[in-house]
Structures are given as structure tokens and as C-alpha cells.
Design an enzyme around this catalytic site. Structure first.
Site, PDB file in Angstrom:
ATOM      1  N   ARG A  59     -15.869 -47.458 -10.234  1.00 34.67           N
ATOM      2  CA  ARG A  59     -15.349 -46.636 -11.321  1.00 34.67           C
ATOM      3  C   ARG A  59     -15.955 -46.992 -12.675  1.00 34.67           C
ATOM      4  O   ARG A  59     -16.458 -46.110 -13.388  1.00 34.67           O
ATOM      5  CB  ARG A  59     -13.818 -46.817 -11.442  1.00 34.67           C
ATOM      6  N   THR A  60     -15.900 -48.282 -13.045  1.00 34.27           N
ATOM      7  CA  THR A  60     -16.304 -48.682 -14.401  1.00 34.27           C
ATOM      8  C   THR A  60     -17.772 -48.383 -14.635  1.00 34.27           C
ATOM      9  O   THR A  60     -18.161 -47.828 -15.668  1.00 34.27           O
ATOM     10  CB  THR A  60     -16.034 -50.194 -14.582  1.00 34.27           C
ATOM     11  N   LYS A  87     -33.369 -66.077  -9.258  1.00 35.03           N
ATOM     12  CA  LYS A  87     -34.419 -67.102  -9.356  1.00 35.03           C
ATOM     13  C   LYS A  87     -34.071 -68.156 -10.396  1.00 35.03           C
ATOM     14  O   LYS A  87     -34.920 -68.945 -10.797  1.00 35.03           O
ATOM     15  CB  LYS A  87     -35.744 -66.434  -9.716  1.00 35.03           C
ATOM     16  N   ARG A 109     -20.461 -56.496 -17.035  1.00 36.63           N
ATOM     17  CA  ARG A 109     -19.419 -57.055 -16.146  1.00 36.63           C
ATOM     18  C   ARG A 109     -19.950 -58.375 -15.614  1.00 36.63           C
ATOM     19  O   ARG A 109     -21.096 -58.452 -15.155  1.00 36.63           O
ATOM     20  CB  ARG A 109     -19.109 -56.107 -14.989  1.00 36.63           C
ATOM     21  N   HIS A 137     -10.282 -56.752 -19.259  1.00 35.32           N
ATOM     22  CA  HIS A 137     -10.985 -55.516 -18.873  1.00 35.32           C
ATOM     23  C   HIS A 137     -10.530 -54.461 -19.901  1.00 35.32           C
ATOM     24  O   HIS A 137      -9.700 -53.602 -19.606  1.00 35.32           O
ATOM     25  CB  HIS A 137     -10.584 -55.132 -17.449  1.00 35.32           C
TER      26      HIS A 137
HETATM   27  N1   CP Z   1     -10.855 -50.398 -12.162  1.00 39.57           N
HETATM   28  C1   CP Z   1     -12.055 -50.963 -11.962  1.00 39.57           C
HETATM   29  O1   CP Z   1     -12.515 -51.800 -12.722  1.00 39.57           O
HETATM   30  O2   CP Z   1     -12.718 -50.507 -10.845  1.00 39.57           O
HETATM   31  P1   CP Z   1     -14.194 -50.960 -10.423  1.00 39.57           P
HETATM   32  O3   CP Z   1     -14.126 -52.409 -10.034  1.00 39.57           O
HETATM   33  O4   CP Z   1     -14.580 -50.048  -9.269  1.00 39.57           O
HETATM   34  O5   CP Z   1     -15.101 -50.761 -11.610  1.00 39.57           O
END
Ligand code: CP
Length: 309
Positions: A59-60, A87, A109, A137
Site C-alpha cells: 500500500r505505502t 554488498k 521505509r 508511520h
Molecule cells: N499499511 C501499510 O503500511 O501497508 P504496507 O506495509 O503494505 O505498505
């Protein structure tokens, strides 16, 4: 034009209520744009953004990329799998090599808490945290607040319970900060082993009884058990967890009022939530996903306004 008080979005903890309201107001305007036949605006034609993902995401990652393309930014994608990180290259060296290609903003991320903040102190580009380990998040919390506001008219005064693996959840911490800054009351609910000991110091209520928590709330945000972050056993079995903390239609329908159901995804159907609840009219799970694009457009647009051009 109103501006954010921050140059990077590394956590909700750094935002003021005014920042959050500005992001939500801007997202509402972008939601109109993405529902038009031509879903694109030329606002960021001069901006290049790198999406740097050291952890899995559906999603993100897709949502950020769509948001960037809807704003006409140039986009490059990087994932740790298949890169030179394997590496032995450091995070800062990896990102500085990407920046040498004239990138203005990095959406990252990373499995390590604090990685986004660390990066924002080391590089010139704007940094957006797309999830840093068990820490924050922020864009998930913003899209959750936007979705609650859209369904219930406001966040202020609402009662929201976050159910499940609070201990390992970056979504929980960002939601607690965001919802409280907007004037909501927050409760966390789950087995005592999955609730951090310090959590009540954040001003949240704690419950270990799902029915009691659901009777209290206007909105229940059901979280996944994050087995990938658990190196010891926190409960006897998923079956027992599901019996005590899973939400099914029988429980939902037996409550004295109708509540709104949320989930950040990915869902483990039959564990924390049954399919008929996830797909019920009370669920706004897919609205959350849709709103993610507009909210991320707002974050990127407002941070891009702070880039010297
Ligand atoms: N909600 C969320 O962060 O989903 P993903 O891990 O798929 O990005």
C-alpha cells in the site's frame, strides 16, 4: 500560502495540530483532483523524488508513487533487494549516491527506528518517513485521521480504540500522537504482553477486554499481529489470540451501537478480523487506501513548497 512548521516528515511527534490540519485540508483538495477524469496536476514538474524501501510494502509504496505521479514529479524507485546494500554500503552512502543524481526528496521505509530522522540530519533533500521499524508511520496516521474525519465529520471528541499488537506497531504510536493532537480520546486493547508498559504515560486508556473496548469506542482500528518482529512467544497461539482479540460479525452485531472499523493492512483474515467484518458496510478499510494517495500528495506538495528552487 500556509506552510508546515517542519522541513521533513519523520514523525507525527514533530507536527503541531495546525500542521496536521493543513495536511488534511490540502488532502481534501487533492481528493477532488484524483476523482476528476484527468487525475493529474503539474505542481511538481520540477521535482524528482526517490522512493527508497528497505522493507516490504504494498500500500505505502504504490500510494506514494501514485501520489508523486499525480503531482507530475519525476520518480525513481529503489528497493534493498537487488541493490548494492547487500554488498555492505551504508545507508548514508546509498542515499548520497541517489542524491548525486539530483533527487530533491527521499521517501524511505527502513527496519530501524529513527532511520528517517537520522537521514534527515545527514542529507540536503527533504525526507518522508514511510515507516521506521516499530517507531512511526506518519502518513498512515494522517490517512487514518482523514478517513475518520470523512466518515464521522470530525476527529475531535471521538473515541478510538487501537486493538492488537501495540508493542511492535509503528501505526499505533503515530495514530496515538495524531488522534490526540486532533482532540480524540484513544484506548489501546490487547494481551498485556503486547501492550508496552509505558503506554499510559502517553495519556491513553488501556483495556485487555475487547468487548469492553468496543462498547466504549466510536472507531476500532484492528492491527495485525506482527510475527516478523517477534523473536519470542507473546501468546499461546494465533487461535487463542483470535478467540480473545479477533473481531467477528457476531461480536460486532451484538454491540449496543454501530462503530466504524479500520485496518491499516495487510489484513490477516480470520485472525484479528473476520472476512465479513472486513468487507462490511461498517468497514472503511478501502477508503483508507484510497485516501492514502490524497494524503501523501498533500505531504509531498507541502514539503516541496519548502525546497529552495
Ligand atoms: N499499511 C501499510 O503500511 O501497508 P504496507 O506495509 O503494505 O505498505
Amino acid at each position: 500560502m500556509k506552510q508546515l512548521s517542519v522541513d521533513h516528515l519523520t514523525g507525527i511527534v514533530d507536527l503541531t495540530r495546525q500542521d496536521i490540519e493543513l495536511i488534511l485540508e490540502t488532502a481534501a483538495r487533492f481528493k477532488e483532483v484524483i476523482n476528476r477524469p484527468i487525475k493529474k496536476v503539474p505542481s511538481l514538474r520540477d521535482i524528482t523524488i526517490a522512493n527508497v524501501f528497505f522493507e516490504n510494502s504494498t500500500r505505502t509504496r504504490l500510494s506514494f508513487e501514485l501520489a508523486q505521479k499525480r503531482l507530475s514529479a519525476d520518480v525513481v524507485n529503489f528497493s534493498a533487494a537487488g541493490s548494492s546494500v547487500k554488498k555492505g554500503e551504508t545507508l548514508v552512502d546509498t542515499v548520497n549516491n541517489i542524491l548525486a543524481m539530483k533527487v530533491d526528496m527521499v521517501v524511505m521505509r527502513h527496519p530501524n527506528p529513527g532511520a528517517a530522522k537520522f537521514l534527515s540530519q545527514k542529507i540536503k533533500a527533504r525526507v518522508v518517513n514511510a515507516g521506521d521499524g516499530t517507531h512511526e508511520h506518519p502518513t498512515q496516521a494522517l490517512l487514518d485521521a482523514f478517513s475518520i474525519q470523512e466518515r464521522l465529520g470530525s476527529v475531535a471528541g471521538k473515541k478510538i480504540v487501537i486493538v492488537g499488537d501495540i508493542l511492535h506497531s509503528r501505526v499505533a504510536l503515530s495514530n496515538i500522537y495524531c488522534l490526540q493532537k486532533l482532540g480524540a480520546e484513544v484506548m489501546v486493547c490487547g494481551p498485556s504482553t503486547l501492550i508496552p508498559k509505558y503506554i499510559s504515560e502517553l495519556g491513553v486508556r488501556v483495556s485487555h477486554n475487547l468487548r469492553e473496548a468496543l462498547e466504549w469506542c466510536d472507531v476500532a482500528n484492528m492491527l495485525r499481529i506482527q510475527l516478523e518482529r517477534q523473536d519470542i512467544k507473546y501468546f499461546p497461539s494465533l487461535r487463542e489470540y483470535s478467540q480473545q482479540f479477533g473481531l467477528d460479525k457476531t461480536l460486532l452485531d451484538s454491540l449496543s451501537k454501530e462503530i466504524v472499523i479500520m485496518h491499516p493492512g495487510p489484513i490477516n483474515r480470520g485472525v484479528e478480523i473476520s472476512s465479513d467484518v472486513a468487507d462490511s458496510p461498517q468497514s472503511i478499510i478501502l477508503d483508507q487506501v484510497e485516501n492514502g494517495v490524497a494524503v501523501r500528495m498533500a505531504v509531498i506538495y507541502l514539503l516541496a513548497a519548502k525546497i529552495e528552487r
